[in-house]
Design a protein around this motif. Sequence first.
Motif, PDB file in Angstrom:
ATOM      1  N   ALA A 106      15.557  90.434 -96.628  1.00 17.21           N
ATOM      2  CA  ALA A 106      16.283  91.437 -97.084  1.00 17.21           C
ATOM      3  C   ALA A 106      16.760  91.139 -98.409  1.00 17.21           C
ATOM      4  O   ALA A 106      16.857  92.133 -99.365  1.00 17.21           O
ATOM      5  N   ILE A 155      17.620  87.359 -93.332  1.00 17.27           N
ATOM      6  CA  ILE A 155      18.605  87.654 -94.418  1.00 17.27           C
ATOM      7  C   ILE A 155      17.780  87.497 -95.827  1.00 17.27           C
ATOM      8  O   ILE A 155      17.893  88.413 -96.717  1.00 17.27           O
ATOM      9  N   MET A 176      16.261  96.439 -89.426  1.00 17.45           N
ATOM     10  CA  MET A 176      16.262  94.885 -89.635  1.00 17.45           C
ATOM     11  C   MET A 176      15.079  94.329 -88.980  1.00 17.45           C
ATOM     12  O   MET A 176      14.633  93.198 -89.250  1.00 17.45           O
ATOM     13  N   GLN A 207      21.356  88.038 -87.140  1.00 11.57           N
ATOM     14  CA  GLN A 207      20.081  88.099 -88.197  1.00 11.57           C
ATOM     15  C   GLN A 207      19.850  86.543 -88.195  1.00 11.57           C
ATOM     16  O   GLN A 207      20.536  85.908 -88.126  1.00 11.57           O
ATOM     17  N   SER A 259      16.913  99.853-100.127  1.00 16.39           N
ATOM     18  CA  SER A 259      18.144 100.767-100.115  1.00 16.39           C
ATOM     19  C   SER A 259      18.498 101.294-101.609  1.00 16.39           C
ATOM     20  O   SER A 259      18.563 100.248-102.317  1.00 16.39           O
ATOM     21  N   ILE A 298      25.030  96.535 -99.249  1.00 23.15           N
ATOM     22  CA  ILE A 298      23.809  96.622 -98.093  1.00 23.15           C
ATOM     23  C   ILE A 298      24.412  95.476 -96.922  1.00 23.15           C
ATOM     24  O   ILE A 298      24.907  94.501 -97.184  1.00 23.15           O
ATOM     25  N   TYR A 299      24.354  96.117 -95.826  1.00 23.29           N
ATOM     26  CA  TYR A 299      24.888  95.097 -94.663  1.00 23.29           C
ATOM     27  C   TYR A 299      23.897  95.129 -93.869  1.00 23.29           C
ATOM     28  O   TYR A 299      23.123  96.016 -93.297  1.00 23.29           O
ATOM     29  N   THR A 300      23.495  93.766 -93.110  1.00 20.28           N
ATOM     30  CA  THR A 300      22.466  93.642 -92.176  1.00 20.28           C
ATOM     31  C   THR A 300      22.584  94.031 -90.912  1.00 20.28           C
ATOM     32  O   THR A 300      21.719  94.189 -90.156  1.00 20.28           O
ATOM     33  N   GLY A 301      24.252  94.028 -90.424  1.00 20.42           N
ATOM     34  CA  GLY A 301      24.248  94.034 -89.105  1.00 20.42           C
ATOM     35  C   GLY A 301      24.466  92.608 -88.576  1.00 20.42           C
ATOM     36  O   GLY A 301      24.030  91.686 -89.244  1.00 20.42           O
ATOM     37  N   ALA A 344      12.210  93.342 -91.119  1.00 21.89           N
ATOM     38  CA  ALA A 344      12.434  92.733 -92.213  1.00 21.89           C
ATOM     39  C   ALA A 344      11.567  91.543 -92.776  1.00 21.89           C
ATOM     40  O   ALA A 344      11.237  91.479 -93.697  1.00 21.89           O
ATOM     41  N   ALA A 391      28.822 101.888-103.426  1.00 22.23           N
ATOM     42  CA  ALA A 391      28.127 102.375-102.476  1.00 22.23           C
ATOM     43  C   ALA A 391      28.078 101.396-101.060  1.00 22.23           C
ATOM     44  O   ALA A 391      27.966 100.361-101.197  1.00 22.23           O
ATOM     45  N   PHE A 392      28.044 102.151-100.195  1.00 22.15           N
ATOM     46  CA  PHE A 392      27.833 101.359 -98.738  1.00 22.15           C
ATOM     47  C   PHE A 392      26.428 101.736 -98.096  1.00 22.15           C
ATOM     48  O   PHE A 392      26.188 102.888 -97.951  1.00 22.15           O
ATOM     49  N   LEU A 393      25.359 100.959 -98.522  1.00 25.70           N
ATOM     50  CA  LEU A 393      24.195 101.187 -98.077  1.00 25.70           C
ATOM     51  C   LEU A 393      23.835 100.696 -96.681  1.00 25.70           C
ATOM     52  O   LEU A 393      23.384  99.625 -96.554  1.00 25.70           O
ATOM     53  N   GLY A 394      23.925 101.787 -95.806  1.00 20.33           N
ATOM     54  CA  GLY A 394      24.084 101.356 -94.289  1.00 20.33           C
ATOM     55  C   GLY A 394      22.833 101.506 -93.569  1.00 20.33           C
ATOM     56  O   GLY A 394      22.888 101.468 -92.371  1.00 20.33           O
ATOM     57  N   ILE A 451      11.346  97.557 -97.554  1.00 18.48           N
ATOM     58  CA  ILE A 451      12.191  98.465 -97.590  1.00 18.48           C
ATOM     59  C   ILE A 451      13.451  98.216 -98.710  1.00 18.48           C
ATOM     60  O   ILE A 451      13.702  97.150 -98.961  1.00 18.48           O
ATOM     61  N   ARG A 496      19.583 100.244 -93.822  1.00 17.88           N
ATOM     62  CA  ARG A 496      18.785  98.989 -93.741  1.00 17.88           C
ATOM     63  C   ARG A 496      19.001  98.550 -92.292  1.00 17.88           C
ATOM     64  O   ARG A 496      18.156  97.992 -91.638  1.00 17.88           O
ATOM     65  N   LEU A 497      20.301  98.123 -91.728  1.00 15.61           N
ATOM     66  CA  LEU A 497      20.663  97.603 -90.591  1.00 15.61           C
ATOM     67  C   LEU A 497      19.995  98.177 -89.637  1.00 15.61           C
ATOM     68  O   LEU A 497      19.617  97.736 -88.413  1.00 15.61           O
TER      69      LEU A 497
END
Lengths: 302, 133
Positions: free
Chosen positions: B50, B47, A92, B42, A104, B36-39, A95, A83-86, A102, A88-89
């Motif tokens: 997360a 990081i 952030m 960061q 995902s 999971i991608y943070t973008g 965070a 899966a791509f859990l996208g 949080i 959260r970004l």
Amino acid sequence: MRRGDHAAASRALTAVVNDAPGSEALAKEFFKASGSAQKVGVSGPPGAGKSSLTGRLIAHYRAKKLKVGVLMVDPSSSISGGAFLGDRLRVMEHAVDPGVFIRSLASRGMIGGLTYAIFGAIHVLETLGCDKILVETVGTGQDEVEIASVADTVLYVTTPAMGDEIQAMKAGAMEIGDIFVVNKADLAGKDKAVADLKAALGLGHSAGQAVKAWEPPVLATSAKNGEGIVELAAALDGHWTHLRKSGEGRARLKGQHATELQFWIQRRVIKSALDRVTDKILEDMVLRKTDPASVGRRLLEA
Amino acid sequence: MDKPLRVLIAKPGLDGHDRGAKVIVRALRDAGFEVIYTGIRQTPEMIAAAAMQEDVDAVGLSLLSGAHLTLFPAICKELKKKGLKDVLVFGGGIIPDEDIPVLKKAGVDGVFGPGTPLQTIVDYLKGKLAVAR
């Protein structure tokens, strides 16, 4: 965990979501500690801005010193299981806030916008002491309504370009919103979208239906510039007050428990039976050595 | 059934070139990982937080700006501070060969430069994380 230990909550979430050995005893404790936070479901089509709006709500609640738990579900691949859990970004910026947790989650084979472990995950966040729990569904189509029997308040997020009032009149997802939001209000067409939604929702009560104690409001927001967030938070509070003052809160909680039980059985009985379907079984079916009823009975009894 | 392994892909620092990170995200998704991608942009603290909240098995760092000698060790330190001693840290981007031993010493287990076949990274993660479990 009750003292707000995020690391402990995170490990507990993994155990519960993965159905790890020993997690059932933990889950029982978490269930006992749960039942007082407002669970807000955030649903709507992909790209409507559910995650960004969730980010805005987190900021609003944090300004009021409320603890916020967030569960964001994205689809698992039916091909790879990955899966791509996208989501959260988009959130952030929260965070490192110790008042926000949080996580995902991948749908892991469940159809309907959530995952079978969603209740277990919610109870962990309730035990952690979250006042508000935001549950964001997979981007939905017209028919994913599971969130209505998981959340106390369903926020249905749409955008100015999602179609006319005929779309809004259809059964399914449009029936479950307690609050409707036209997000991306910074784009053209916001007023017409709000009017269309209001028109569809206001077509009147069908014959034989009781007059609703709660009329779902339609609000315009912009997660981009913050427009309408205060009004949205007020509507969420209003619905929460309504649930607690009327008998509906308890009725919904019972409905949630019925669904939780249903998920438990689906996961332990149905999914575990389906996970045992082997290529050999399918091969035997091709050769007509066996049939669905025989295999099905054997898998359910095993 | 085995539960999918979870990996956080992160882009620390000021570099906004995220195509490489996205290619890795996509490859891992297709290999059965929950990614999971943070973008972009960061901080090490973000990081690590997360990674902790997502309870990932590994953290992958992508950096093309040249700040890896500062940021990668800082992230390893933050992860340890949060008690995440068992999380596998790997990285990629524009990283000169002579910097690799320094990064490894700081806690970055694997470094993958441009042109690394995606299968190499998938196999590396599956191998390392299978042992860890």
